[in-house]
Write a protein that holds these residues in place. Structure first.
Motif, short mmCIF file in Angstrom:
data_model
loop_
_atom_site.label_atom_id
_atom_site.label_comp_id
_atom_site.label_asym_id
_atom_site.label_seq_id
_atom_site.Cartn_x
_atom_site.Cartn_y
_atom_site.Cartn_z
N PRO A 192 -5.81 4.47 -6.82
CA PRO A 192 -5.12 4.62 -8.10
C PRO A 192 -3.65 4.91 -7.96
O PRO A 192 -2.83 4.47 -8.75
CB PRO A 192 -5.88 5.78 -8.76
CG PRO A 192 -7.21 5.82 -8.08
CD PRO A 192 -6.95 5.37 -6.70
N ALA A 193 -3.29 5.69 -6.92
CA ALA A 193 -1.87 6.01 -6.74
C ALA A 193 -1.07 4.76 -6.41
O ALA A 193 0.05 4.59 -6.87
CB ALA A 193 -1.71 7.06 -5.65
N SER A 194 -1.67 3.86 -5.59
CA SER A 194 -0.93 2.66 -5.22
C SER A 194 -0.88 1.66 -6.37
O SER A 194 0.05 0.87 -6.47
CB SER A 194 -1.56 2.02 -3.98
OG SER A 194 -2.89 1.64 -4.27
N GLU A 195 -1.90 1.67 -7.25
CA GLU A 195 -1.92 0.72 -8.34
C GLU A 195 -1.08 1.16 -9.52
O GLU A 195 -0.83 0.38 -10.44
CB GLU A 195 -3.38 0.51 -8.80
CG GLU A 195 -4.24 -0.21 -7.77
CD GLU A 195 -5.68 -0.32 -8.23
OE1 GLU A 195 -5.98 0.20 -9.33
OE2 GLU A 195 -6.48 -0.92 -7.50
N GLU A 196 -0.66 2.41 -9.56
CA GLU A 196 0.13 2.89 -10.68
C GLU A 196 1.49 2.21 -10.69
O GLU A 196 2.18 2.14 -9.66
CB GLU A 196 0.29 4.41 -10.59
CG GLU A 196 0.93 5.02 -11.83
CD GLU A 196 0.96 6.53 -11.75
OE1 GLU A 196 1.56 7.16 -12.64
OE2 GLU A 196 0.38 7.08 -10.78
N ALA A 197 1.90 1.69 -11.84
CA ALA A 197 3.13 0.93 -11.94
C ALA A 197 4.34 1.86 -11.92
O ALA A 197 4.27 2.99 -12.43
CB ALA A 197 3.13 0.10 -13.23
N PRO A 198 5.46 1.41 -11.38
CA PRO A 198 6.66 2.24 -11.38
C PRO A 198 7.29 2.33 -12.77
O PRO A 198 7.02 1.50 -13.65
CB PRO A 198 7.58 1.51 -10.39
CG PRO A 198 7.14 0.09 -10.44
CD PRO A 198 5.67 0.12 -10.68
N HIS A 199 8.12 3.33 -12.92
CA HIS A 199 8.84 3.51 -14.19
C HIS A 199 10.03 2.55 -14.24
O HIS A 199 10.79 2.42 -13.29
CB HIS A 199 9.32 4.96 -14.31
CG HIS A 199 10.18 5.21 -15.51
ND1 HIS A 199 9.67 5.24 -16.78
CD2 HIS A 199 11.51 5.42 -15.63
CE1 HIS A 199 10.64 5.46 -17.64
NE2 HIS A 199 11.77 5.58 -16.97
N GLU A 253 9.69 5.40 -8.58
CA GLU A 253 8.31 5.61 -8.17
C GLU A 253 7.63 6.60 -9.10
O GLU A 253 8.26 7.52 -9.64
CB GLU A 253 8.27 6.13 -6.73
CG GLU A 253 8.80 5.13 -5.70
CD GLU A 253 8.68 5.66 -4.29
OE1 GLU A 253 7.98 6.69 -4.13
OE2 GLU A 253 9.25 5.07 -3.37
N PRO A 254 6.32 6.44 -9.31
CA PRO A 254 5.60 7.38 -10.18
C PRO A 254 5.66 8.80 -9.62
O PRO A 254 5.54 9.03 -8.41
CB PRO A 254 4.16 6.85 -10.16
CG PRO A 254 4.28 5.42 -9.75
CD PRO A 254 5.46 5.34 -8.84
N GLY A 255 5.88 9.75 -10.52
CA GLY A 255 5.99 11.15 -10.12
C GLY A 255 7.41 11.59 -9.84
O GLY A 255 7.69 12.79 -9.81
#
Length: 500
Positions: free
Chosen positions: A38-45, A271-273
């Motif tokens: 899930p972390a790798s599939e999360e799209a960037p902002h 990057e997400p986060g």
């Protein structure tokens, strides 16, 4: 035999232990992979960067330039697109950002159209990210030996391998010379065959650089769906400069195409986060100081103007600011009064026009009366001719009356519908209608009286061309001639039979 039987349970126990350890390790690895997926599939902002983008409908300024961009060569900016090169031979054009981009990750969406009359086109279009602005050169209109990456949309087959039109990704460290003879195939890091010429809709390219991976997606221009992208190519472990300029270039050769760019939209990827940097951090300190100084000067001028206004209007100082502006009710009342004033002016103008029409009709009536009085004893031909003229005149007058009545009725309906008609206005309309009907009745009565006074004379009896006696004589003569002819024919036939 006893030894073998005793060793068998120990071997089975070791086998069971190994099987358990293997299953445990595989379960842990699968759990780690599923947790990391899930972390790798999360799209960037994504954040839109307007200073490095352009699009219509107000793309160019009054001076012909593009905000935050420069154009060179044969590029022609317009309100809704930038024509990098027109469909003429040996043309070059480029557009480049004025400021450098220092994004670690980015995504560019380019909408363009390549169109030409021939079956083949030339040479192509390129999208650049380089450390320096390649304002002019032999590589699709930009400079060679660039330091960065270029995505080329090549439309001409130089090597004759029939592998064009094609899309290529070519990187350079500032030392390589582009291989024109082989269409850059020996230097391409990624390529795909796509025909982007003469499409019914604009072609869209999405170029993404995220975590040292460059991905190119293409919308083939067959549908108006903006999100209908398909995969073209992908380059992993690609390192590009951390700062650079974005640019678009195009060139033509022996063949020519129109290379039009409708929009270039740049997005910063985070990057997400991670918290995206604030916009203030992107402005250089010199520009920030200059803007702050301009703001302070503007504030000082505004304060001076306020003091001058208070000195010139001391009676306004104690009044609240709200009283200086009209309220909603005041604005509605003002609009009602303005509407009534416009209607009053229109009625005045209509009254003047009707007065002119009435004067003209009175003049026509007087002319008709005089002509009837003078020529009342004339012959039938002259009287009928005059009556025709009077009738024609009456019909013309009647048409003008009807048009006037229609105009008055429409204006009166508009006034009543708007709620701004008054009793005086309605009474005025009624008076005008009454006068027009009176004139119409007078003209009709005059025409009817003239038509009754003049009667058409009776036609004299026409003489008979043939009398009864003459007709009887003619019939007798015809009968005698016919009888003689019959006798003659019978004698001729009897004489002819004697010879048989």
């Amino acid at each position: 035999m006893a030894v073998s039987i005793a060793q068998r349970p120990a071997a089975n126990a070791r086998l069971l232990i190994l099987t358990f350890l293997t299953a445990l390790i595989s379960h842990c690895s699968v759990a780690d992979i599923s947790a990391a997926a899930p972390a790798s599939e999360e799209a960037p902002h994504r954040r839109f960067e307007y200073k490095y983008s352009f699009k219509g409908p107000h793309l160019s300024q009054t001076d012909g330039g593009i905000p935050f961009w420069i154009h060179t060569g044969n590029a022609i900016p317009s309100a809704d697109q930038v024509r990098i090169t027109p469909s003429l031979r040996s043309q070059r054009g480029t557009v480049w950002t004025k400021n450098k981009v220092n994004f670690e990750h980015w995504e560019a969406e380019v909408t363009f159209r390549v169109s030409g009359r021939g079956r083949m086109g030339a040479d192509g279009l390129a999208m650049w990210f380089t450390t320096e602005q390649g304002l002019d050169g032999p590589v699709y209109g930009a400079a060679d030996q660039w330091n960065g990456v270029g995505v080329f949309f090549d439309s001409f087959d130089n090597d004759g391998k029939k592998n064009n039109p094609a899309i290529l990704v070519v990187g350079n460290n500032g030392k390589l010379v582009y291989d024109h003879q082989n269409d850059g195939s020996t230097q391409a890091l990624g390529t795909c065959l796509r025909d982007f010429r003469n499409k019914p809709y604009p072609v869209r390219a999405k170029i993404t650089y995220y975590k040292q991976t460059l991905t190119v997606m293409i919308n083939n221009g067959f549908t108006p769906d903006k999100e209908d992208y398909e995969f073209c190519t992908k380059v992993d472990n690609m390192i590009i400069p951390s700062e650079g300029f974005f640019g678009i270039s195009a060139a033509t050769g022996g063949l020519a195409d129109d290379h039009d760019v409708l929009s270039f939209l740049l997005f910063r990827l985070t990057e997400p986060g991670q918290q995206p940097p604030p916009p203030e951090s992107e402005i250089p300190k010199e520009e920030k100081d200059k803007y702050q100084e301009e703001f302070q000067n503007f504030q000082q001028e505004l304060d001076k103007k306020k003091e001058e206004f208070q000195k010139e209007h001391p009676d306004v100082q104690g009044e609240p600011i709200e009283d200086l502006y009209e309220t909603v009710n005041d604005r509605e009342i003002r609009q009602v009064f303005e509407g009534q004033n416009r209607i009053h002016l229109e009625i005045k103008q209509l009254h003047r026009q009707l007065a002119m029409i009435l004067d003209e009709q009175r003049r026509y009536v007087s002319v008709i009366t005089d002509e009837v009085a003078k020529k009342g004893t004339n012959s039938f031909g002259g009287t009928s001719h005059n009556i025709d003229a009077y009738l024609l005149l009456f019909f013309c007058c009647r048409n003008s009356f009807y048009e006037s009545l229609k105009q008055i009725g429409s204006v009166q309906q508009q006034g009543n519908a708007g709620g701004m008609g008054t009793y005086e206005t309605i009474q005025h309309f009624n008076d005008i209608k009454e006068h027009l009907h009176t004139v119409k009745r007078d003209v009709e009565h005059l025409v009817q009286r003239n038509a009754q006074a003049v009667k058409c004379p009776e036609m004299p009896p026409m003489p008979s061309c043939l009398s009864t006696v003459h007709f009887a004589i003619f019939v007798v003569i015809q009968s005698v001639l016919f009888f003689c002819y019959v006798m003659y024919k019978s004698q001729q036939e009897a004489a002819a039979k004697k010879f048989f």
